[in-house]
Design a protein around this motif. Structure first.
Motif, PDB file in Angstrom:
ATOM      1  N   PRO A 170       0.827  -1.219   0.000  1.00  0.00           N
ATOM      2  CA  PRO A 170       0.000   0.000   0.000  1.00  0.00           C
ATOM      3  C   PRO A 170       0.858   1.265   0.000  1.00  0.00           C
ATOM      4  O   PRO A 170       1.941   1.301   0.594  1.00  0.00           O
ATOM      5  CB  PRO A 170      -0.801  -0.126   1.300  1.00  0.00           C
ATOM      6  N   ASP A 171       0.370   2.285  -0.661  1.00  0.00           N
ATOM      7  CA  ASP A 171       1.087   3.557  -0.738  1.00  0.00           C
ATOM      8  C   ASP A 171       1.401   4.091   0.657  1.00  0.00           C
ATOM      9  O   ASP A 171       0.532   4.095   1.549  1.00  0.00           O
ATOM     10  CB  ASP A 171       0.256   4.596  -1.489  1.00  0.00           C
ATOM     11  N   GLY A 172       2.619   4.546   0.833  1.00  0.00           N
ATOM     12  CA  GLY A 172       3.024   5.160   2.092  1.00  0.00           C
ATOM     13  C   GLY A 172       3.448   4.190   3.170  1.00  0.00           C
ATOM     14  O   GLY A 172       3.803   4.612   4.279  1.00  0.00           O
ATOM     15  N   LEU A 173       3.431   2.890   2.879  1.00  0.00           N
ATOM     16  CA  LEU A 173       3.829   1.890   3.862  1.00  0.00           C
ATOM     17  C   LEU A 173       5.084   1.170   3.397  1.00  0.00           C
ATOM     18  O   LEU A 173       5.334   1.057   2.193  1.00  0.00           O
ATOM     19  CB  LEU A 173       2.710   0.871   4.086  1.00  0.00           C
ATOM     20  N   GLN A 174       5.864   0.661   4.336  1.00  0.00           N
ATOM     21  CA  GLN A 174       7.050  -0.108   3.985  1.00  0.00           C
ATOM     22  C   GLN A 174       7.250  -1.261   4.971  1.00  0.00           C
ATOM     23  O   GLN A 174       6.837  -1.180   6.129  1.00  0.00           O
ATOM     24  CB  GLN A 174       8.304   0.773   3.972  1.00  0.00           C
ATOM     25  N   PHE A 175       7.878  -2.335   4.487  1.00  0.00           N
ATOM     26  CA  PHE A 175       8.088  -3.528   5.290  1.00  0.00           C
ATOM     27  C   PHE A 175       9.303  -3.395   6.195  1.00  0.00           C
ATOM     28  O   PHE A 175      10.312  -2.803   5.826  1.00  0.00           O
ATOM     29  CB  PHE A 175       8.282  -4.757   4.387  1.00  0.00           C
ATOM     30  N   GLU A 176       9.189  -4.003   7.378  1.00  0.00           N
ATOM     31  CA  GLU A 176      10.309  -4.171   8.291  1.00  0.00           C
ATOM     32  C   GLU A 176      10.251  -5.590   8.832  1.00  0.00           C
ATOM     33  O   GLU A 176       9.167  -6.106   9.107  1.00  0.00           O
ATOM     34  CB  GLU A 176      10.231  -3.199   9.475  1.00  0.00           C
ATOM     35  N   ARG A 177      11.398  -6.211   9.000  1.00  0.00           N
ATOM     36  CA  ARG A 177      11.426  -7.533   9.629  1.00  0.00           C
ATOM     37  C   ARG A 177      11.367  -7.359  11.147  1.00  0.00           C
ATOM     38  O   ARG A 177      11.833  -6.365  11.697  1.00  0.00           O
ATOM     39  CB  ARG A 177      12.698  -8.281   9.232  1.00  0.00           C
ATOM     40  N   TYR A 178      10.786  -8.349  11.829  1.00  0.00           N
ATOM     41  CA  TYR A 178      10.699  -8.320  13.288  1.00  0.00           C
ATOM     42  C   TYR A 178      12.079  -8.157  13.921  1.00  0.00           C
ATOM     43  O   TYR A 178      13.062  -8.754  13.488  1.00  0.00           O
ATOM     44  CB  TYR A 178      10.068  -9.611  13.806  1.00  0.00           C
ATOM     45  N   THR A 179      12.150  -7.348  14.967  1.00  0.00           N
ATOM     46  CA  THR A 179      13.334  -7.238  15.825  1.00  0.00           C
ATOM     47  C   THR A 179      12.854  -7.169  17.272  1.00  0.00           C
ATOM     48  O   THR A 179      11.677  -6.883  17.543  1.00  0.00           O
ATOM     49  CB  THR A 179      14.164  -5.978  15.519  1.00  0.00           C
ATOM     50  N   THR A 180      13.740  -7.403  18.194  1.00  0.00           N
ATOM     51  CA  THR A 180      13.360  -7.295  19.602  1.00  0.00           C
ATOM     52  C   THR A 180      12.912  -5.870  19.931  1.00  0.00           C
ATOM     53  O   THR A 180      12.083  -5.666  20.825  1.00  0.00           O
ATOM     54  CB  THR A 180      14.527  -7.696  20.513  1.00  0.00           C
ATOM     55  N   ALA A 181      13.439  -4.892  19.195  1.00  0.00           N
ATOM     56  CA  ALA A 181      13.055  -3.501  19.444  1.00  0.00           C
ATOM     57  C   ALA A 181      11.612  -3.211  19.039  1.00  0.00           C
ATOM     58  O   ALA A 181      10.980  -2.305  19.582  1.00  0.00           O
ATOM     59  CB  ALA A 181      14.010  -2.557  18.706  1.00  0.00           C
ATOM     60  N   THR A 182      11.094  -3.978  18.074  1.00  0.00           N
ATOM     61  CA  THR A 182       9.713  -3.749  17.619  1.00  0.00           C
ATOM     62  C   THR A 182       8.728  -4.770  18.195  1.00  0.00           C
ATOM     63  O   THR A 182       7.550  -4.760  17.852  1.00  0.00           O
ATOM     64  CB  THR A 182       9.624  -3.795  16.080  1.00  0.00           C
ATOM     65  N   ASP A 183       9.200  -5.631  19.081  1.00  0.00           N
ATOM     66  CA  ASP A 183       8.356  -6.676  19.645  1.00  0.00           C
ATOM     67  C   ASP A 183       7.078  -6.111  20.254  1.00  0.00           C
ATOM     68  O   ASP A 183       5.980  -6.626  20.021  1.00  0.00           O
ATOM     69  CB  ASP A 183       9.133  -7.455  20.709  1.00  0.00           C
ATOM     70  N   GLU A 184       7.195  -5.035  21.032  1.00  0.00           N
ATOM     71  CA  GLU A 184       6.027  -4.471  21.687  1.00  0.00           C
ATOM     72  C   GLU A 184       5.042  -3.896  20.667  1.00  0.00           C
ATOM     73  O   GLU A 184       3.825  -3.923  20.883  1.00  0.00           O
ATOM     74  CB  GLU A 184       6.442  -3.399  22.689  1.00  0.00           C
ATOM     75  N   GLU A 185       5.534  -3.415  19.535  1.00  0.00           N
ATOM     76  CA  GLU A 185       4.637  -2.924  18.492  1.00  0.00           C
ATOM     77  C   GLU A 185       3.830  -4.073  17.900  1.00  0.00           C
ATOM     78  O   GLU A 185       2.641  -3.914  17.587  1.00  0.00           O
ATOM     79  CB  GLU A 185       5.435  -2.221  17.396  1.00  0.00           C
ATOM     80  N   PHE A 186       4.451  -5.228  17.726  1.00  0.00           N
ATOM     81  CA  PHE A 186       3.733  -6.395  17.225  1.00  0.00           C
ATOM     82  C   PHE A 186       2.586  -6.750  18.172  1.00  0.00           C
ATOM     83  O   PHE A 186       1.455  -6.984  17.735  1.00  0.00           O
ATOM     84  CB  PHE A 186       4.688  -7.592  17.096  1.00  0.00           C
TER      85      PHE A 186
END
Length: 324
Positions: A170-186
Motif C-alpha cells: 500500500p502507498d506510504g507503507l514499507q516492510f520491516e522484519r521483526y526485531t526485539t526492538a519492535t516486539d512491543e509494536e507487534f
C-alpha cells in the motif's frame, strides 16, 4: 482393564513431565490430527509457562511413566465484561471410553470456577474447549458436560510455489522484519486488531512471550508494515514453525500465528500485502507450505481474503462453550 485403572496415579502436571507430555500429545495427534507433533522441548516449554500455575490448574493421569490423559485450565488475567477460561485436555486413544475423559473434564470445569472466583468474580464466566469436529468421542464428552458448539475454525494450508499471490505494498507503507526492538509494536497491533472481538482477549506481556515469541517463533518470517509518514505500525504478521511436525511430515510449515491490521488501516490492502510478502519469504527460505486458522463463517472477510490468496481448508475445529 478395570484392575489396571485402580492403580493409576492422578496428580498435577510438572515441568519435568515434558517427555511424557510430548509422547501423549503425539499419540493423540496421530489418531485425531488436531494440533501437530511435539518435541520434548516444545512440551517442556509449554509446561514451564510463567502464566500458568501447574499445581492449581492441571491434572494428569499416569500408568507408571506413561501419561494417559491431562486437563489444563487457562484463565485470562486481563479479562473485561466476560471472563473466557480455556479448559484443554485429551486422553490417549488406547485408553478412551474408560471414564478418564469424564474425570478430566470435571476437573477442568471445577478449576475454571475456582480460578474465576479468585481473579474475576464480578465478570460473567464462560468456559471454552476447542477440538476437531471429526472426533466423535470428544464431541459427546463436551455435550455431556453441558457445552454447546458456538463457532467453527478452519485450518487452512497454502502450497507456496506458483500459487503465491502478487499483492502490492500500500502507498506510504514499507516492510520491516521483526526485531526485539519492535516486539512491543507487534503485540500492540495484535491487541488493537482484536479489541472488539468478544472471543479474543488482550495478551499481556507474559502471555505474549509464551504464546507468540516462544521457541517455535520464526523472526525471519515475521514482518511489520509501517506508515512512513507517521511512524505507525499498520499491520503485522508473526510466523511459527514446529520442528517435530517437520520431522514427522517431511514438510516445513510456516504457520501464521498472527496476521493483524490496525483498524485505521483496514480496506487498504495491508492484510493482502503482509500475506503475499510472507508467503514469498517462506518459499524463498525453503518452506514447503504455509498454514493458518480462521473463523469458518462463510461471510467472514478474512476467510474470503485467505481463499483468494490460495489457502485451502484442511479440517475444522469447533469451539464448545458453557456459561457457569
Amino acid at each position: 482393564m478395570t484392575v489396571e485403572l485402580q492403580n493409576l496415579v492422578w496428580r498435577p502436571l510438572a515441568v519435568s513431565d515434558g517427555a511424557a507430555m510430548a509422547d501423549l500429545l503425539n499419540a493423540i495427534d496421530a489418531e485425531d490430527h488436531v494440533w501437530g507433533q511435539y518435541t520434548v522441548e516444545d512440551a517442556t516449554e509449554e509446561l514451564d509457562s510463567p502464566v500458568d500455575d501447574l499445581p492449581t490448574t492441571t491434572l494428569a493421569v499416569f500408568d507408571g511413566a506413561t501419561m494417559l490423559g491431562f486437563s489444563a485450565v487457562h484463565y485470562k488475567p486481563t479479562a473485561e465484561i466476560v471472563h473466557r477460561v480455556q479448559a484443554a485436555g485429551a486422553v490417549r486413544p488406547s485408553h478412551r471410553r474408560l471414564g478418564l475423559g469424564t474425570k478430566l473434564m470435571q476437573h477442568g470445569l471445577a478449576t475454571a470456577e475456582t480460578l474465576h472466583a479468585l481473579h474475576h468474580p464480578t465478570l460473567r464466566l464462560i468456559v471454552e474447549s476447542i477440538y476437531g469436529e471429526h472426533v466423535q468421542g470428544a464431541v459427546a464428552l463436551y455435550r455431556a458436560a453441558g457445552m454447546t458448539a458456538t463457532n467453527w475454525v478452519r485450518h487452512m494450508r497454502h502450497p507456496l510455489g506458483a500459487a503465491i499471490p502478487d499483492a502490492p505494498v500500500p502507498d506510504g507503507l514499507q516492510f520491516e522484519r521483526y526485531t526485539t526492538a519492535t516486539d512491543e509494536e507487534f503485540r500492540a497491533v495484535r491487541n488493537e486488531a482484536v479489541q472488539d472481538d468478544p472471543g479474543r482477549s488482550q495478551l499481556s506481556v507474559e502471555e505474549w512471550k509464551v504464546w507468540a515469541v516462544n521457541a517455535s517463533f520464526r523472526p525471519r518470517l515475521s514482518f511489520l508494515l509501517r506508515d512512513v509518514k507517521t511512524g505507525t505500525a499498520a499491520g503485522v504478521v508473526l510466523v511459527v514453525s514446529w520442528e517435530a511436525e517437520t520431522a514427522t511430515t517431511g514438510v516445513r510449515d510456516a504457520y501464521f500465528r498472527i496476521i493483524a491490521t490496525r483498524p485505521a488501516y483496514t480496506e487498504r490492502g495491508v492484510t493482502e500485502a503482509l500475506m503475499s510478502h510472507t508467503l514469498r519469504a517462506a518459499h524463498n527460505q525453503g518452506y514447503g507450505r504455509a498454514s493458518l486458522r480462521v473463523d469458518a463463517d462463510a461471510s467472514s472477510k478474512e476467510l474470503a481474503t485467505f481463499e483468494r490468496a490460495g489457502f485451502v481448508t484442511q479440517d475444522t475445529q469447533v469451539h464448545y462453550c458453557v456459561q457457569l
